[in-house]
Structure formats: structure tokens, C-alpha cells
Design a protein around this motif. Structure first.
Motif, mmCIF file in Angstrom:
data_model
loop_
_atom_site.group_PDB
_atom_site.id
_atom_site.type_symbol
_atom_site.label_atom_id
_atom_site.label_comp_id
_atom_site.label_asym_id
_atom_site.label_seq_id
_atom_site.Cartn_x
_atom_site.Cartn_y
_atom_site.Cartn_z
ATOM 1 N N ARG A 58 -45.238 -23.495 -74.727
ATOM 2 C CA ARG A 58 -46.424 -23.590 -73.868
ATOM 3 C C ARG A 58 -47.429 -22.483 -74.145
ATOM 4 O O ARG A 58 -48.614 -22.623 -73.836
ATOM 5 N N ILE A 59 -46.967 -21.376 -74.718
ATOM 6 C CA ILE A 59 -47.891 -20.287 -75.066
ATOM 7 C C ILE A 59 -48.912 -20.781 -76.086
ATOM 8 O O ILE A 59 -50.051 -20.320 -76.122
ATOM 9 N N MET A 60 -48.495 -21.771 -76.888
ATOM 10 C CA MET A 60 -49.409 -22.351 -77.880
ATOM 11 C C MET A 60 -50.723 -22.800 -77.247
ATOM 12 O O MET A 60 -51.779 -22.685 -77.862
ATOM 13 N N TYR A 61 -50.671 -23.300 -76.012
ATOM 14 C CA TYR A 61 -51.865 -23.889 -75.402
ATOM 15 C C TYR A 61 -52.931 -22.861 -75.050
ATOM 16 O O TYR A 61 -54.075 -23.222 -74.788
#
Lengths: 74, 142, 236
Positions: free
Chosen positions: C51-54
């Protein structure tokens, strides 16, 4: 259920700081930029209003303000 | 359309850009050894004058069925499908370390086939998908 | 719409436009957050840390895009000497710099659970730090060089040199062995991200672009006012 969501399968300690850092940085930059704009707008309108009584002055003033064609070189 | 002076400046700037691009390229070329983050087993196999007591990094895939765990240490094989290196390591293992996945080991070479690692990093690939999709993919492959 | 960017138009930029952009921003970000933190699935290997990708990927993209625009604008600026260009590129710098910082910090927070380290001096990460330094240099020159013409020249040269760093960042993962994984989204082939993860990524990118626009417009107006006030002062 609630704790599960915060925990994010053990990765919450990394995911939450990442999102919080992103949003805090964005908000700080927004507030800083907005305050600077408000400050400059105030100075600008002050300068603009100062000479409203003297009509000749204002005519000159407008000239200065608009005498900046886009393609003018400096 | 371009004024005389503007044309001059444009040419000058283009030359400057080309020159700096070439310079940067040459710098990168000469520093390649330092820019690469790790060596593959084949690169180590082919390398002349290898230094055995210097910290280097080796990277590749963890060979299937090669992980063997003892009390405190773990042994596995890093492969790039041409050459292999046996790695022994004791310490914390990253979550994503598993067979068939990318790995980078930092440590010292004992010889060209044996590596003692002080640190292990997992390298993941560019594929992202939900677990259900993986299962479906596996099913369709069978 | 674009004529609003010209100096004489930006001064009439109303708060209404900014406010409506702000409403869009909040709506898009709300949707983006729900998608990226709740609706989108965890990754098959990385779990929920994906989710850090977002926040990481859109901010990286914007930080590169901003510097790209600043660099190209600086070339045009030095060649044609058009007056409003430096004011525009100057106004893009703070937001680009902030997103570079966000990209590095969130990348570090992503690196720990996936790679097993906060930081590695591989080519991608190092070239991102160099980008941050170029942003700092660019901003500092504008801040501390008092003559407009001088600051304009020096900062443009910094931006043009920094422009060469962009392809290095972009292709570092292909040119050299790096810890950082290669790009998942390329122009030439299908993305290697499942669509359920691509949706939040695109929503977050859209939100950040709206944010970028708001900051840019406010800053550009500020800079234009400053520039004109200076002119009035000098005429007196």
C-alpha cells in the motif's frame, strides 16, 4: 476488526507513517504557500489603494502594472 | 522565427548539453564497478583479479530447494541460471526471502563458489497482484 | 484555460477557482485513500506493505515530471528570454522538491519491510538523492541571489544540468544491477500491476496532480505579485 485494519498484517508500522508523512508534508506546504500568497496580496492591494485619491497617480500606476507585455525581454 | 542572438544561444546551449552528456557517460562508464549494487554469480565467475577479503554484494535468485536451516545459520544457493554461489549466513532474514525469489547477500567471498554473508536483502520484482490472482494463475498452469 | 497562466491573467486568479480545485482535491483524495488503504487487495508476496506504493510511486513520478518541466523551461528561458518562464519554473520547484522528499521517505519506509533495509546506495536511490540536491540548489539560488537576472541565469543552468540526471534516474534500474525493482508501468508494454492495484495508483496520481496545480497557481500568483511590486519600487 478495527485493530486488524490498523495493523495491516504487521505492516501498519510502515504503511501508516508513509501515508501520514505524505499528507503532513502536503498540508505544511499548502499552508506555507497560502500564507505567503495572502501576505503578498495584502501588500499588493495596499499599494493599489494607497493612491486611489490621486487620479493621475493611478493612471500612471495602471500603466506600470500593465506595461509588461509577455514577450518583452528583460 | 529565431532571432540572431537566440539562435546563437540555442547552439551554445546544445553544445554544452551534448558535452556534459558525454562527460557524464564517460564518468559512469569508468565507475561502473562502483555503481552496480551487486554482482551476479556469472560476473564473479568471469572476473579476473577478484578480491577475497573485501565486502562485496552478490545477487541473483535463491535456487529452488536449496535453503537448509541449521540452528542459527542458513545456507542457500544464489543462482543466475548459469553459475551458482553457495552462501552461508547467520542473522535476521527479511520477510520476503524465499526460494525462487531475488536476493542480495553482502559479505566476503571465500572462493569463487563460496560466500559468507553478513547481511541479506530481499529483492522483489516488478509484478504486483492480489493473492487470489496468483492462485488462479497457478491453477491454470497446472 | 492556458491563457490564465500569463502574468497579467494570473493576478485575476480568483479564490473561487482555487476553492473549487480544493473541493476536487478532497473528493479525489478521499476516494484514493479508501481505495489504497481498504478496497485494494494486499500483494501476493508483499502483503499490505504494498500500500505504500500508492503514495510512493505518484510522488516519485511528479517529482521527476516537475524537474523535467523546470529543466526544459530553463532551456527555453535561456534561449528566448521570455519573462514569465522563470516565474513559472520557480513556482514549480517547492512542490517538486516536497514530492522528492516524500518519495525518498516513503521509499525508505517501504524498503525496510520488503528489502530488509531502510537505505541502500544503489543507482536508483542515489540518483534520487542527487535530484533532491538539484532541487535544493535551484531553490537556494532563487532565495539567496538577490539580483533577479543573476538568479535566473544561475538557477536555469542548474536546472539544465539537473535535466541530465532524469534519464539516469529513469533507466538506472535497467542500466545497472540495483536493489530497486524495474518499472512496472512502461509506455511500451502492459503494466505488471494487477488492475485492482492500478486503480488506486491512478486515483492517487490524479489527486496529487490537482494538489500540484493548486500549489503551483498560488505560488505563481505570489511570485508575479512580488515581481511587479519590485518593478514599481524600481520605477520610483
Amino acid at each position: 476488526m478495527n485493530l486488524d485494519f490498523l495493523n495491516l498484517g504487521g505492516y501498519g508500522q510502515f504503511v501508516w507513517p508513509a501515508f501520514i508523512f505524505t499528507f503532513v508534508s502536503c498540508i505544511v506546504l499548502y499552508v506555507k504557500t497560502r500564507n505567503e500568497l495572502l501576505k503578498q496580496e495584502k501588500i499588493f492591494s495596499k499599494e493599489f489603494n494607497k493612491k486611489q485619491s490621486a487620479k493621475i497617480e493611478i493612471a500612471k500606476h495602471k500603466e506600470v502594472l500593465s506595461a509588461s507585455p509577455i514577450h518583452q525581454t528583460y | 522565427m529565431l532571432g540572431k542572438n537566440a539562435k546563437k544561444r540555442a547552439i551554445l546551449l546544445t553544445l554544452l548539453l551534448l558535452l556534459s552528456a558525454v562527460t557524464i557517460f564517460l564518468i559512469f562508464k569508468s565507475l561502473e564497478e562502483n555503481i552496480v549494487y551487486f554482482f551476479t554469480p556469472s560476473e564473479i565467475y568471469n572476473k579476473q583479479n577478484i578480491s577475497f577479503n573485501k565486502t562485496i554484494r552478490v545477487g541473483g535468485l535463491v535456487k529452488e530447494n536449496s535453503i537448509s536451516k541449521e540452528q542459527n545459520s542458513v545456507k542457500f544457493i544464489i543462482t543466475d541460471f548459469k553459475n551458482e554461489i553457495i552462501v552461508s549466513y547467520s542473522g535476521l532474514i527479511p520477510n520476503l526471502f524465499s526460494e525462487g525469489k531475488g536476493v542480495i547477500a553482502e559479505g566476503e567471498l571465500k572462493d569463487k563458489k563460496y560466500f559468507i554473508a553478513e547481511k541479506i536483502l530481499a529483492k522483489h520484482d516488478e509484478n504486483y497482484m492480489p493473492p487470489e490472482v496468483t492462485k488462479a494463475l497457478e491453477k491454470s498452469n497446472k | 484555460m492556458f491563457k490564465n497562466f500569463f502574468p497579467n491573467k494570473i493576478l485575476s486568479l480568483s479564490n473561487n477557482l482555487l476553492n473549487s480545485l480544493l473541493v476536487y482535491l478532497i473528493l479525489v483524495m478521499f476516494l484514493g485513500l479508501i481505495y489504497s488503504l481498504y478496497i485494494s487487495p494486499p500483494d501476493y508476496i508483499q502483503g499490505d506493505s504494498v500500500r505504500i506504493m500508492y503514495v510512493h510511486v505518484p510522488s516519485s513520478f511528479i517529482s521527476l515530471a516537475c524537474f523535467g518541466i523546470i529543466g526544459i523551461a530553463s532551456i527555453l528561458n535561456l534561449v528566448f528570454k521570455i519573462k514569465f518562464i522563470p516565474l513559472m519554473s520557480k513556482s514549480l520547484a517547492p512542490v517538486g522538491c516536497t514530492f522528492t522528499l516524500i518519495s525518498i521517505v516513503t521509499g525508505s519506509l517501504w524498503g525496510k519491510p520488503t528489502w530488509g533495509t531502510w537505505w541502500a546506495w544503489d543507482a536508483r536511490l542515489t540518483s534520487m538523492v542527487i535530484l533532491l540536491l538539484f532541487y535544493f540548489g535551484y531553490i537556494f539560488v532563487w532565495k539567496f541571489v538577490s539580483s533577479f537576472n543573476k538568479a535566473n541565469k544561475i538557477s536555469s543552468i542548474i536546472a539544465i544540468i539537473g535535466l541530465l540526471n532524469l534519464p539516469v534516474i529513469k533507466y538506472s534500474v535497467d542500466w545497472w544491477n540495483t536493489l530497486h525493482q524495474p518499472s512496472s508501468i512502461t509506455l511500451t508494454s502492459a503494466p505488471t500491476i494487477h488492475y485492482s492495484m492500478l486503480i488506486p495508483l491512478i486515483i492517487m496520481l490524479a489527486g496529487m496532480i490537482i494538489y500540484l496545480l493548486i500549489i503551483f497557481l498560488m505560488k505563481y500568483k505570489t511570485e508575479t505579485i512580488k515581481f511587479k511590486m519590485n518593478k514599481i519600487k524600481n520605477k520610483k
